[in-house]
Design a protein around this motif. Structure first.
Motif, PDB file in Angstrom:
ATOM      1  N   PRO A 135      86.974  70.715   2.499  1.00 16.98           N
ATOM      2  CA  PRO A 135      87.552  70.726   1.036  1.00 16.98           C
ATOM      3  C   PRO A 135      87.802  69.267   0.184  1.00 16.98           C
ATOM      4  CG  PRO A 135      89.502  70.866   3.133  1.00 16.98           C
ATOM      5  CD  PRO A 135      87.639  70.200   3.289  1.00 16.98           C
ATOM      6  N   SER A 136      88.015  69.381  -0.739  1.00 16.13           N
ATOM      7  CA  SER A 136      87.229  68.425  -1.809  1.00 16.13           C
ATOM      8  C   SER A 136      89.552  68.037  -1.917  1.00 16.13           C
ATOM      9  CB  SER A 136      87.361  69.125  -3.255  1.00 16.13           C
ATOM     10  OG  SER A 136      86.216  69.085  -3.495  1.00 16.13           O
ATOM     11  N   ILE A 137      89.563  67.107  -1.591  1.00 19.31           N
ATOM     12  CA  ILE A 137      91.071  66.452  -1.440  1.00 19.31           C
ATOM     13  C   ILE A 137      91.634  66.349  -3.295  1.00 19.31           C
ATOM     14  CG2 ILE A 137      90.296  63.611  -0.778  1.00 19.31           C
ATOM     15  CD1 ILE A 137      92.491  63.723   0.543  1.00 19.31           C
ATOM     16  N   ASN A 138      90.328  66.003  -3.875  1.00 21.94           N
ATOM     17  CA  ASN A 138      90.922  65.638  -5.186  1.00 21.94           C
ATOM     18  C   ASN A 138      90.815  66.752  -6.219  1.00 21.94           C
ATOM     19  OD1 ASN A 138      88.074  66.270  -4.953  1.00 21.94           O
ATOM     20  ND2 ASN A 138      87.597  64.595  -6.390  1.00 21.94           N
ATOM     21  N   ARG A 139      91.004  68.224  -5.576  1.00 19.65           N
ATOM     22  CA  ARG A 139      90.408  68.670  -6.301  1.00 19.65           C
ATOM     23  C   ARG A 139      92.100  68.987  -7.319  1.00 19.65           C
ATOM     24  NH1 ARG A 139      93.457  74.471  -3.284  1.00 19.65           N
ATOM     25  NH2 ARG A 139      95.317  73.426  -2.277  1.00 19.65           N
ATOM     26  N   THR A 173      85.270  78.306  -3.068  1.00 18.92           N
ATOM     27  CA  THR A 173      83.807  78.614  -1.814  1.00 18.92           C
ATOM     28  C   THR A 173      83.376  77.152  -1.555  1.00 18.92           C
ATOM     29  OG1 THR A 173      82.465  79.238  -4.062  1.00 18.92           O
ATOM     30  CG2 THR A 173      83.118  81.164  -2.597  1.00 18.92           C
ATOM     31  N   GLU A 174      84.230  76.474  -1.482  1.00 18.83           N
ATOM     32  CA  GLU A 174      83.231  74.867  -1.452  1.00 18.83           C
ATOM     33  C   GLU A 174      84.082  75.080   0.051  1.00 18.83           C
ATOM     34  OE1 GLU A 174      84.460  72.276  -3.054  1.00 18.83           O
ATOM     35  OE2 GLU A 174      86.808  72.057  -2.061  1.00 18.83           O
ATOM     36  N   ALA A 175      85.015  75.528   0.054  1.00 16.59           N
ATOM     37  CA  ALA A 175      86.099  74.970   1.648  1.00 16.59           C
ATOM     38  C   ALA A 175      85.633  76.609   3.166  1.00 16.59           C
ATOM     39  CB  ALA A 175      87.635  76.089   1.470  1.00 16.59           C
ATOM     40  N   LEU A 176      85.629  75.532   4.502  1.00 15.25           N
ATOM     41  CA  LEU A 176      85.087  76.297   4.732  1.00 15.25           C
ATOM     42  C   LEU A 176      86.017  77.207   6.081  1.00 15.25           C
ATOM     43  CD1 LEU A 176      82.465  76.534   7.272  1.00 15.25           C
ATOM     44  CD2 LEU A 176      84.108  74.386   8.764  1.00 15.25           C
ATOM     45  N   LEU A 235      96.459  67.313   0.269  1.00 13.33           N
ATOM     46  CA  LEU A 235      96.425  66.425   1.980  1.00 13.33           C
ATOM     47  C   LEU A 235      96.241  67.939   2.685  1.00 13.33           C
ATOM     48  CD1 LEU A 235      98.750  63.544   1.565  1.00 13.33           C
ATOM     49  CD2 LEU A 235      95.931  63.409   2.360  1.00 13.33           C
ATOM     50  N   ALA A 236      96.934  68.485   2.081  1.00  9.52           N
ATOM     51  CA  ALA A 236      96.989  70.088   2.994  1.00  9.52           C
ATOM     52  C   ALA A 236      96.560  70.332   3.916  1.00  9.52           C
ATOM     53  CB  ALA A 236      98.399  70.767   2.808  1.00  9.52           C
ATOM     54  N   TYR A 237      95.282  70.626   1.842  1.00 11.89           N
ATOM     55  CA  TYR A 237      94.506  71.331   2.166  1.00 11.89           C
ATOM     56  C   TYR A 237      93.247  70.681   2.905  1.00 11.89           C
ATOM     57  CZ  TYR A 237      90.032  73.490  -0.936  1.00 11.89           C
ATOM     58  OH  TYR A 237      89.090  73.783  -1.414  1.00 11.89           O
ATOM     59  N   ALA A 238      93.416  69.585   2.869  1.00 12.77           N
ATOM     60  CA  ALA A 238      91.993  68.790   3.391  1.00 12.77           C
ATOM     61  C   ALA A 238      92.115  68.741   4.993  1.00 12.77           C
ATOM     62  CB  ALA A 238      92.236  67.380   3.491  1.00 12.77           C
ATOM     63  N   ASP A 239      93.313  68.980   5.775  1.00 14.10           N
ATOM     64  CA  ASP A 239      93.405  68.858   6.821  1.00 14.10           C
ATOM     65  C   ASP A 239      93.609  70.796   7.602  1.00 14.10           C
ATOM     66  OD1 ASP A 239      94.626  66.663   7.532  1.00 14.10           O
ATOM     67  OD2 ASP A 239      96.532  66.964   6.706  1.00 14.10           O
ATOM     68  N   ALA A 283      90.844  70.835  10.701  1.00 15.22           N
ATOM     69  CA  ALA A 283      90.849  72.006  11.831  1.00 15.22           C
ATOM     70  C   ALA A 283      89.538  72.417  12.150  1.00 15.22           C
ATOM     71  CB  ALA A 283      92.621  72.463  11.734  1.00 15.22           C
ATOM     72  N   ARG A 284      89.082  73.502  11.324  1.00  9.41           N
ATOM     73  CA  ARG A 284      88.565  74.110  11.285  1.00  9.41           C
ATOM     74  C   ARG A 284      87.463  74.025  11.313  1.00  9.41           C
ATOM     75  NH1 ARG A 284      90.680  76.999   5.834  1.00  9.41           N
ATOM     76  NH2 ARG A 284      91.867  79.208   6.421  1.00  9.41           N
ATOM     77  N   LEU A 285      86.811  72.467  10.935  1.00  5.42           N
ATOM     78  CA  LEU A 285      85.582  71.647  11.612  1.00  5.42           C
ATOM     79  C   LEU A 285      85.669  71.953  12.888  1.00  5.42           C
ATOM     80  CD1 LEU A 285      83.535  69.391  11.620  1.00  5.42           C
ATOM     81  CD2 LEU A 285      82.153  71.003  10.850  1.00  5.42           C
ATOM     82  N   THR A 286      86.880  70.972  13.371  1.00  6.11           N
ATOM     83  CA  THR A 286      87.074  70.472  14.707  1.00  6.11           C
ATOM     84  C   THR A 286      86.964  71.843  15.424  1.00  6.11           C
ATOM     85  OG1 THR A 286      88.317  68.650  13.818  1.00  6.11           O
ATOM     86  CG2 THR A 286      88.849  69.988  16.729  1.00  6.11           C
ATOM     87  N   ARG A 287      87.402  73.087  15.895  1.00  4.97           N
ATOM     88  CA  ARG A 287      86.972  73.831  15.549  1.00  4.97           C
ATOM     89  C   ARG A 287      85.497  74.996  16.230  1.00  4.97           C
ATOM     90  NH1 ARG A 287      87.443  79.884  15.706  1.00  4.97           N
ATOM     91  NH2 ARG A 287      88.064  80.032  13.676  1.00  4.97           N
TER      92      ARG A 287
END
Length: 266
Positions: A124-128, A140-143, A195-199, A203-207
């Motif tokens: 996610p782009s934290i600066n979106r 569609t950038e987001a996982l 910040l929530a978008y980045a989190d 979380a997805r990448l960690t999973r």
């Protein structure tokens, strides 16, 4: 066999050319770039890609890139939706951007030098909130969970290449400090929804990382260099985590010995 790893290049011609040249001069002929190539972006994207291609061709080096958040996702979506951009099962396939440069889709797997690999780009782009949809930002950038589910279903890989980092306690110390600072002080003044978008991405990448349990994980995105060893839940081995720097700064380029999964320069 020794391969090269390259961090975020962010559309900077000099950083891209010098990074490729530094690997070529070491005799490296296969390298992986960890997202934010800025494919299709910038004032002259064709000239940028052309400079990378010319340098790769000079050294006979093949550069495979994973997707970052800062790519022209509108163009990538278009290419991957066309039959020519799909495999026999209708899934996104590697895209030949030029003779020596390829873009790898999320979840792509391959083998090299006796090692299994998987690539899971995006973040996610934290600066979106500062960007314009359809111009320099695309959702569609987001996982997504579907990407994570697919890569986890594929099982273990020795080497996992990602753009985003796993969250604490599985990230390198410089990334952990950035994450803590964003929560504690928020020096950049990021909005709460950013910040929530980045989190969500973390979380997805960690999973995904917990599902793949790689022996080595290399990522970009945070523009800092770092290294750590972690033990993932249920694993019978440690995972080495490398964060690569960006834009040609120290730590943007590393070597990976596939026999030992170590950097021969360190």
């Amino acid at each position: 066999m020794i391969v090269g790893l390259v961090g975020d290049l962010e559309g900077e011609v000099r950083a891209a050319v010098e990074s490729v040249r530094s690997l070529g001069e070491r005799g490296v002929v296969v390298a992986y770039q960890l997202g934010d190539l800025r494919f299709g972006m910038g004032p002259d994207p064709d000239a940028y890609l052309g400079a990378i291609e010319e340098t790769c061709a000079e050294y006979g080096l093949r550069l495979s890139c994973i997707t970052g958040n800062h790519e022209h996702w509108g163009r990538l979506d278009e290419l991957w939706s066309a039959p020519a951009g799909q495999d026999a099962d209708g899934r996104p396939a590697p895209l030949a951007l030029s003779a020596h440069v390829t873009m790898l889709p999320r979840g792509h797997r391959w083998e090299l030098g006796g090692r299994s690999f998987t690539a899971l780009g995006s973040a996610p782009s934290i600066n979106r909130h500062l960007l314009t949809e359809g111009v320099d930002w695309w959702p569609t950038e987001a996982l997504l969970d579907e990407h994570v589910d697919a890569v986890v279903a594929g099982g273990h890989a020795d080497v996992m290449l990602t753009h985003d980092s796993p969250a604490s306690p599985y990230c390198v110390p410089p990334v952990e400090e950035i994450l803590r600072r964003n929560v504690r002080d928020n020096p950049m003044g990021w909005p709460a929804d950013s910040l929530a978008y980045a989190d969500e991405g973390l979380a997805r990448l960690t999973r995904a990382v917990l599902g793949v349990v790689p022996r080595l994980l290399a990522h970009g995105h945070f523009h800092v260099a770092g290294e750590d060893r972690v033990r993932l839940p249920g694993a019978d081995h440690d995972t080495t985590v490398w964060a690569l720097a960006a834009r040609g700064h120290a730590g943007t380029v590393r070597l990976l010995d596939l026999d030992t999964l170590t950097d021969p320069d360190r």
